[in-house]
Design a protein around this motif. Structure first.
Motif, mmCIF file in Angstrom:
data_model
loop_
_atom_site.group_PDB
_atom_site.id
_atom_site.type_symbol
_atom_site.label_atom_id
_atom_site.label_comp_id
_atom_site.label_asym_id
_atom_site.label_seq_id
_atom_site.Cartn_x
_atom_site.Cartn_y
_atom_site.Cartn_z
ATOM 1 N N VAL A 185 0.817 -1.222 0.000
ATOM 2 C CA VAL A 185 0.000 0.000 0.000
ATOM 3 C C VAL A 185 0.847 1.268 0.000
ATOM 4 O O VAL A 185 0.327 2.348 -0.259
ATOM 5 N N THR A 186 2.159 1.169 0.290
ATOM 6 C CA THR A 186 3.013 2.358 0.236
ATOM 7 C C THR A 186 3.748 2.457 -1.098
ATOM 8 O O THR A 186 3.615 3.447 -1.804
ATOM 9 N N ASP A 187 4.524 1.437 -1.452
ATOM 10 C CA ASP A 187 5.341 1.484 -2.668
ATOM 11 C C ASP A 187 4.756 0.660 -3.803
ATOM 12 O O ASP A 187 4.942 0.987 -4.966
ATOM 13 N N GLY A 188 4.121 -0.453 -3.488
ATOM 14 C CA GLY A 188 3.638 -1.366 -4.514
ATOM 15 C C GLY A 188 4.742 -2.328 -4.925
ATOM 16 O O GLY A 188 5.895 -2.202 -4.525
ATOM 17 N N PHE A 189 4.390 -3.302 -5.732
ATOM 18 C CA PHE A 189 5.341 -4.291 -6.209
ATOM 19 C C PHE A 189 5.430 -4.207 -7.727
ATOM 20 O O PHE A 189 4.483 -3.789 -8.400
ATOM 21 N N LYS A 190 6.580 -4.611 -8.271
ATOM 22 C CA LYS A 190 6.837 -4.431 -9.687
ATOM 23 C C LYS A 190 7.675 -5.594 -10.212
ATOM 24 O O LYS A 190 8.632 -6.010 -9.571
ATOM 25 N N LYS A 191 7.296 -6.122 -11.356
ATOM 26 C CA LYS A 191 8.075 -7.145 -12.060
ATOM 27 C C LYS A 191 8.280 -6.651 -13.481
ATOM 28 O O LYS A 191 7.338 -6.185 -14.132
ATOM 29 N N GLU A 192 9.514 -6.751 -13.956
ATOM 30 C CA GLU A 192 9.826 -6.311 -15.308
ATOM 31 C C GLU A 192 10.195 -7.525 -16.152
ATOM 32 O O GLU A 192 10.954 -8.384 -15.719
ATOM 33 N N LEU A 193 9.648 -7.578 -17.356
ATOM 34 C CA LEU A 193 9.909 -8.664 -18.290
ATOM 35 C C LEU A 193 10.541 -8.101 -19.557
ATOM 36 O O LEU A 193 10.240 -6.978 -19.966
ATOM 37 N N GLU A 194 11.405 -8.901 -20.180
ATOM 38 C CA GLU A 194 12.037 -8.535 -21.442
ATOM 39 C C GLU A 194 11.637 -9.562 -22.487
ATOM 40 O O GLU A 194 11.531 -10.747 -22.185
ATOM 41 N N ILE A 195 11.453 -9.100 -23.710
ATOM 42 C CA ILE A 195 11.154 -10.001 -24.808
ATOM 43 C C ILE A 195 12.338 -9.985 -25.754
ATOM 44 O O ILE A 195 12.811 -8.916 -26.147
ATOM 45 N N GLN A 196 12.835 -11.175 -26.099
ATOM 46 C CA GLN A 196 13.937 -11.275 -27.050
ATOM 47 C C GLN A 196 13.534 -12.218 -28.170
ATOM 48 O O GLN A 196 12.985 -13.287 -27.914
ATOM 49 N N GLY A 197 13.805 -11.799 -29.390
ATOM 50 C CA GLY A 197 13.493 -12.616 -30.559
ATOM 51 C C GLY A 197 13.052 -11.722 -31.700
ATOM 52 O O GLY A 197 12.399 -10.698 -31.485
ATOM 53 N N VAL A 198 13.393 -12.102 -32.914
ATOM 54 C CA VAL A 198 13.038 -11.309 -34.089
ATOM 55 C C VAL A 198 11.528 -11.353 -34.284
ATOM 56 O O VAL A 198 10.927 -12.422 -34.347
ATOM 57 N N GLY A 199 10.903 -10.197 -34.318
ATOM 58 C CA GLY A 199 9.461 -10.112 -34.530
ATOM 59 C C GLY A 199 8.640 -10.280 -33.262
ATOM 60 O O GLY A 199 7.418 -10.186 -33.315
ATOM 61 N N TYR A 200 9.264 -10.532 -32.124
ATOM 62 C CA TYR A 200 8.540 -10.673 -30.869
ATOM 63 C C TYR A 200 8.302 -9.274 -30.304
ATOM 64 O O TYR A 200 9.234 -8.490 -30.168
ATOM 65 N N ARG A 201 7.060 -8.973 -29.948
ATOM 66 C CA ARG A 201 6.761 -7.648 -29.387
ATOM 67 C C ARG A 201 5.481 -7.696 -28.572
ATOM 68 O O ARG A 201 4.704 -8.643 -28.663
#
Length: 177
Positions: A79-95
C-alpha cells in the motif's frame, strides 16, 4: 525463536492499520489490503507498529509466526510502494503492446496472444520489448508475470522468448557437424 517474527512491522506516515479478530486491514496511498492470520498467532497494534506473537510453543505456531509477520509486512509495502516485475522479450518479430486492458503479444505463433490483465494489476509496455507488471499484491503481481512469461519461456539455444529482467539463461551449444 523466529528472527523475522520478533521484529515489529513499522507503519510509515500515511498508512493506517486496523485489527478485527485475526484480520489485519492496512490502508495507504495505493489502496487497501487485508490478511487473515491463523489461530496460531495473535496480532497487536502498539506505538504505530504491528506485532505478531505465537500462541503456544508448537512447531506450527512458530512456523506461522514468521509467515504472518512477512505477510503483514508485504501488506504495508504494497500500500506504500507497490510491487513491480519487469519482463524482457527477445526474438526477431517478438513484441508486446497494450490495447485497453488487454496485453497483445506477438510471439512467433500464427496468431497474436491476447492476455487479459486482472483487476488490481497495471501492465505497461514502455518499449515493444519490455513489459512492466505493477500492483499492490505481491502474489498477484508475480503470478501475472509468470503467466505472461509462460506463453513463450526463454529457450536455451538462441535465448528467444520472454524472460525476467536481469534473468540469466544458461545457453546450450547447438549441433556440431
Amino acid at each position: 525463536m523466529s528472527r523475522i517474527g520478533k521484529k515489529p512491522v513499522a507503519l510509515p506516515s500515511g498508512v493506517t492499520a486496523e485489527i478485527k479478530g485475526q484480520t489485519v486491514e492496512v490502508k495507504g496511498p495505493k489502496g487497501t489490503r487485508s490478511f487473515t492470520a491463523t489461530d496460531h498467532v495473535s496480532l497487536s497494534l502498539e506505538d504505530g507498529a504491528l506485532t505478531v506473537t505465537p500462541v503456544g510453543k508448537t512447531k506450527v505456531a512458530r512456523q506461522q509466526w514468521g509467515l504472518t509477520r512477512t505477510m503483514v509486512a508485504n501488506l504495508v509495502t504494497g500500500v506504500t510502494d507497490g510491487f513491480k516485475k519487469e519482463l524482457e522479450i527477445q526474438g526477431v518479430g517478438y513484441r508486446a503492446q497494450m490495447q485497453g486492458t488487454t496485453l497483445k503479444l506477438a510471439l512467433g505463433y500464427s496468431h497474436d496472444v491476447n492476455f487479459d490483465v486482472p483487476a488490481g494489476i497495471t501492465v505497461t509496455c514502455p518499449k515493444q520489448t519490455e513489459i512492466v507488471v505493477e500492483g499492490t499484491d505481491q502474489q498477484l503481481v508475480g503470478q501475472v508475470a509468470a503467466n505472461i512469461r509462460e506463453w513463450r519461456g526463454p529457450e536455451p539455444y538462441k535465448g528467444k522468448g520472454i524472460r525476467y529482467k536481469g534473468e540469466f539463461i544458461f545457453r546450450k551449444e547447438g549441433k556440431k557437424k
